[in-house]
Enzyme design. Structure first.
Site, PDB file in Angstrom:
ATOM      1  N   LYS A  35       0.741  -1.317  -0.552  1.00 55.06           N
ATOM      2  CA  LYS A  35       0.365  -0.230   0.186  1.00 55.06           C
ATOM      3  C   LYS A  35       0.444   1.458  -0.011  1.00 55.06           C
ATOM      4  O   LYS A  35       2.241   1.316   0.572  1.00 55.06           O
ATOM      5  CB  LYS A  35      -0.614   0.188   1.513  1.00 55.06           C
ATOM      6  CG  LYS A  35      -0.326  -0.050   2.517  1.00 55.06           C
ATOM      7  CD  LYS A  35      -1.881  -0.580   3.735  1.00 55.06           C
ATOM      8  CE  LYS A  35      -0.131  -0.392   5.683  1.00 55.06           C
ATOM      9  NZ  LYS A  35      -1.092  -0.895   6.221  1.00 55.06           N
ATOM     10  N   TYR A 256      16.900  29.397   8.439  1.00 60.90           N
ATOM     11  CA  TYR A 256      15.719  30.185   8.929  1.00 60.90           C
ATOM     12  C   TYR A 256      15.618  30.156  10.119  1.00 60.90           C
ATOM     13  O   TYR A 256      16.556  28.703  11.292  1.00 60.90           O
ATOM     14  CB  TYR A 256      14.562  29.364   8.794  1.00 60.90           C
ATOM     15  CG  TYR A 256      13.937  30.065   6.978  1.00 60.90           C
ATOM     16  CD1 TYR A 256      13.584  31.044   6.730  1.00 60.90           C
ATOM     17  CD2 TYR A 256      14.334  28.027   6.453  1.00 60.90           C
ATOM     18  CE1 TYR A 256      13.409  31.202   5.839  1.00 60.90           C
ATOM     19  CE2 TYR A 256      13.490  29.053   4.700  1.00 60.90           C
ATOM     20  CZ  TYR A 256      13.477  30.359   4.641  1.00 60.90           C
ATOM     21  OH  TYR A 256      12.784  30.302   2.940  1.00 60.90           O
TER      22      TYR A 256
HETATM   23  C1  LIG Z   1      -0.132  -1.902   6.178  1.00 64.78           C
HETATM   24  C2  LIG Z   1      -0.647  -3.098   7.180  1.00 64.78           C
HETATM   25  C3  LIG Z   1       0.204  -3.760   7.289  1.00 64.78           C
HETATM   26  C4  LIG Z   1       1.435  -4.114   7.443  1.00 64.78           C
HETATM   27  O1  LIG Z   1       2.029  -3.499   8.997  1.00 64.78           O
HETATM   28  P1  LIG Z   1       3.509  -3.414   8.739  1.00 64.78           P
HETATM   29  O2  LIG Z   1       3.884  -3.050  10.283  1.00 64.78           O
HETATM   30  O3  LIG Z   1       4.022  -2.705   8.203  1.00 64.78           O
HETATM   31  O4  LIG Z   1       3.693  -4.508   8.261  1.00 64.78           O
HETATM   32  C5  LIG Z   1      -0.852  -5.184   7.757  1.00 64.78           C
HETATM   33  N1  LIG Z   1      -1.731  -5.166   8.654  1.00 64.78           N
HETATM   34  C6  LIG Z   1      -3.236  -4.580   7.850  1.00 64.78           C
HETATM   35  C7  LIG Z   1      -4.483  -4.453   8.357  1.00 64.78           C
HETATM   36  C8  LIG Z   1      -2.549  -2.664   7.380  1.00 64.78           C
HETATM   37  O5  LIG Z   1      -3.496  -2.151   6.901  1.00 64.78           O
END
Ligand SMILES: *Cc1c(COP(=O)(O)O)cnc(C)c1O
Length: 364
Positions: A35, A256
């Site tokens: 994702k 800054y």
């Molecule tokens: C993002 C996600 C994962 C992966 O999590 P990590 O901590 O990056 O391994 C697994 N399951 C769900 C439902 C997620 O949203």
């Protein structure tokens, strides 16, 4: 010459990290989580590389799932948040995606699914995360409804751990216990629970299908650790170059807000990367930045397009010197910890202005 700020993506390291995840959870299947544009690494290239290792990927949105199909890849694709509109079902069928259902309202519109048992769906169980998911009775109703809906079949049960980033936290064991109790009511249905962090817990928390995400990209899923401590290889090298050099006299300040003052004559370089590229604006003075391979220190505030780095640790550096913001020499987890965040946020925040260069390199 084009701007030299870019993210090199080592696809062999990505595949190596996936294999490590497999070794840590023997006897399970894995869906690789890609994702958020493959955690900022470029969804299409990451999906392509990982389909050499697994035939199941997981994404958050329908659009991400469709991008995987648009490049001609045919793994199973799990939609972690399921569908949101009745009209999404048509797209689910077209793409042969596997939605995760957390609420009965998501079944609206399902009548457009052809009635031949074609669409496997996962049922999300709430075991304490209290984000998405059904409690034990809700799961039972949902499984019944799916089983009586022509065109749907139950792929399995899914839950998510709240505190697996701390291996000493008792909540993971408690959630695994609740998940086991729910799944006893549905013999034969596989269970998916383990995120990256749970790979570093005992196998009671692993169940049948793991869902590694951050560990594939070399970031630590455990608080207080860094990816390399866990034998994870960095996948992204965020790099840039020095575009100007000056020497500050004692008492002069940088950037800054004039938040850094030279105590002695200090040779410093300006690097063409800033928060507009996703480098964290909260990175404090002293955050390591590798120049020509040696660790130097960030000085002054991060600007939108530039940062300043003391070159005192690297006297030979000059205009054109190569800079690594994170990668092999500086762990992204180290920058994240100093900036009060986690590598997940830094990796997914690398902005579209930064070209991703995907490299397969030599097998280590
Ligand atoms: C993002 C996600 C994962 C992966 O999590 P990590 O901590 O990056 O391994 C697994 N399951 C769900 C439902 C997620 O949203």
């Amino acid at each position: 010459m084009p701007r030299q700020t870019r993210a090199r993506i080592d696809l062999n390291a990505l595949r190596g990290n996936f294999r490590l995840a497999r070794e840590l959870a023997p006897g399970t299947h894995s869906m690789a989580v890609v994702k958020a544009d493959g955690y900022g690494h470029g969804l299409e290239a990451v999906a392509q590389a990982l389909t050499q290792e697994t035939d199941c990927l997981a994404v958050a949105t329908l659009e991400e799932a469709q991008r995987i199909r648009q490049v001609g890849l045919s793994p199973e694709v799990v939609l972690l948040e399921g569908v949101h509109e009745p009209s999404d079902w048509r797209l689910v069928v077209e793409g042969r995606f596997q939605p995760v259902l957390h609420s009965l309202h998501q079944l609206e519109g399902v009548d457009c699914v052809p009635g031949n048992g074609a669409v496997p769906v996962w049922v999300k169980c709430n075991t304490g995360m209290n984000r998405l998911g059904l409690d034990a009775e809700g799961v039972e109703t949902m499984v019944l409804r799916i089983r009586e809906t022509p065109g749907l079949e139950v792929a399995g049960l899914m839950t998510h751990y709240a505190c697996a980033d701390d291996t000493a936290d008792a909540m993971t064991g408690e959630q695994a216990r609740r998940m086991r109790a729910i799944s006893r009511e549905f013999p034969g249905l596989p269970v998916s629970a383990a995120n990256s962090a749970a790979h570093f817990h005992g196998n009671e928390s692993h169940f049948d299908w793991t869902r590694p995400g951050i560990m594939l990209y070399g970031g630590t899923p455990l608080i207080g650790r860094r990816g390399p401590d866990l034998d994870l290889r960095p996948v992204m090298k965020l790099e840039s170059r020095v575009i100007a050099v000056r020497t500050l006299a004692p008492g002069e300040t940088v950037g800054y807000g004039a938040t850094w003052t030279a105590e002695q004559p200090t040779r410093m370089g300006i690097v063409e990367i800033g928060y507009g590229d996703g480098y964290p604006r909260h990175a404090p003075n002293g955050t390591p930045v590798a120049v020509d391979g040696c660790r130097c220190e960030l000085i002054g505030r991060v600007s939108m397009d530039m940062i300043a780095v003391s070159l005192e640790a690297c006297p030979q550096a000059g205009v054109g010197s190569s800079v690594e913001l994170w990668g092999e020499t500086v762990s992204v987890d180290e920058v994240a910890q100093l900036s009060g965040t986690i590598s997940y946020e830094l990796l997914t925040a690398v902005s579209p202005r930064v070209p991703r260069l995907h490299e397969s390199g030599e097998e280590a």
